[in-house]
Design a protein around this motif. Structure first.
Motif, PDB file in Angstrom:
ATOM      1  N   LEU A 154       0.832  -1.207   0.000  1.00  0.00           N
ATOM      2  CA  LEU A 154       0.000   0.000   0.000  1.00  0.00           C
ATOM      3  C   LEU A 154       0.868   1.259   0.000  1.00  0.00           C
ATOM      4  N   GLU A 155       1.918   1.220   0.790  1.00  0.00           N
ATOM      5  CA  GLU A 155       2.835   2.360   0.848  1.00  0.00           C
ATOM      6  C   GLU A 155       3.543   2.552  -0.489  1.00  0.00           C
TER       7      GLU A 155
ATOM      8  N   GLU B 254      -7.901   6.932  -5.674  1.00  0.00           N
ATOM      9  CA  GLU B 254      -6.510   6.741  -6.085  1.00  0.00           C
ATOM     10  C   GLU B 254      -6.326   7.261  -7.513  1.00  0.00           C
TER      11      GLU B 254
ATOM     12  N   PRO C  77      -4.582   0.024  -3.139  1.00  0.00           N
ATOM     13  CA  PRO C  77      -5.331   1.179  -2.619  1.00  0.00           C
ATOM     14  C   PRO C  77      -6.790   1.177  -3.060  1.00  0.00           C
TER      15      PRO C  77
ATOM     16  N   GLU D 167      -7.922  -4.916  -0.156  1.00  0.00           N
ATOM     17  CA  GLU D 167      -7.299  -4.463   1.086  1.00  0.00           C
ATOM     18  C   GLU D 167      -6.323  -5.508   1.613  1.00  0.00           C
TER      19      GLU D 167
ATOM     20  N   GLY E 224      -3.220  -5.271  -0.529  1.00  0.00           N
ATOM     21  CA  GLY E 224      -2.449  -4.047  -0.343  1.00  0.00           C
ATOM     22  C   GLY E 224      -2.620  -3.089  -1.500  1.00  0.00           C
TER      23      GLY E 224
END
Length: 265
Positions: A118-119, A151, A146, A141, A144
């Motif tokens: 996600l990061e 987005e 977004p 989710e 990972g």
């Protein structure tokens, strides 16, 4: 006498992949879909696109061709692809995406890996995530990925055999891939089997064999290559086997092709 061989070849070797990628550019029906998908990927309002169709119609081949075009045109900064398959394994999906993004996945738990992805996906680069062979609704989710509605840089392109899965994933832009029409099917079959299909004694049998492949590019490619430069008896045996099999059931291309064809890649 030559025989059309039965084999037990590892299935992993018979997925579409590189089976006939170079020939897809010549198939107008596939070229049209590829062009339309590219245009949708350029649309900032479109976050997710699906390519749906039964097994063997060429979804994976089409996606790989799309990736080549995208990389050449630099439409996205990065493209990562994961093969999902019937038994969903989120760790496997996460690792494949990480490898595609040249990430070192250091986290041990699913949640920790999801946070790491996600990061990475939120850094602002334009990234396309390709999820191939999706059988059921995925939990983005848990992977990972977004939340796409908010987005701007990340998009998803996925393939599935089930159009309902595409809809249930919340995908509003769905492309349906059908079997090849007669002319395209014969063109591809001739490319795979070679000029021997033009021989006066082989041609009528070859056309019947091609017909039994039911417009499925995977079947056409594998059967055509298996019969490349074979003698008449092999063609007759192949036609007999294909007809006998199809008379019972033809629900899935794997069940149709794998037991009857030897493929040398």
């Amino acid at each position: 006498m030559n025989k059309f061989k039965d084999i037990s070849y590892p299935k992993v070797q018979l997925t579409l992949g590189s089976t006939f990628t170079k020939d897809i550019k010549s198939l107008l029906s596939r070229k049209k879909i590829i062009t339309e998908v590219i245009e949708k990927l350029k649309d900032d309002q479109v976050k997710m696109i699906s390519i749906c169709g039964m097994g063997g119609v060429g979804k994976t081949t089409m996606v790989k061709e799309l990736i080549k075009i995208i990389e050449k045109s630099k439409l996205f900064d990065e493209v990562a692809m994961a093969v999902v398959s019937q038994d969903i394994n989120y760790e496997k999906i996460q690792i494949q995406i990480a490898e595609g993004l040249s990430m070192e996945m250091r986290k041990d738990s699913e949640q920790a890996r999801a946070m790491q992805l996600l990061e990475r996906l939120g850094e602002g680069k334009k990234i396309l995530i390709v999820l191939d062979d999706v059988w059921d609704v995925l939990d983005f989710e848990s992977i990972g990925i977004p939340y796409l509605e908010h987005e701007k840089s990340c998009k998803i392109l996925f393939t599935s055999r089930d159009e309902k899965v595409c809809q249930n994933m919340g995908c509003k832009v769905n492309f349906s891939v059908s079997v090849l029409q007669k002319d395209e099917a014969w063109y591809l079959f001739r490319e795979m089997a070679g000029e021997i299909v033009d021989s006066h004694d082989i041609n009528p049998i070859a056309r019947d064999v091609a017909k039994e492949c039911a417009g499925l590019p995977l079947a056409i490619a594998i059967v055509g290559r298996a019969l490349n430069n074979e003698g008449k008896s092999a063609w007759e045996d192949a036609l007999s086997q294909l007809r006998n099999f199809q008379s019972s059931s033809f629900l899935d291309v794997e069940k149709f092709v794998y037991p009857h064809v030897e493929l040398s890649l």
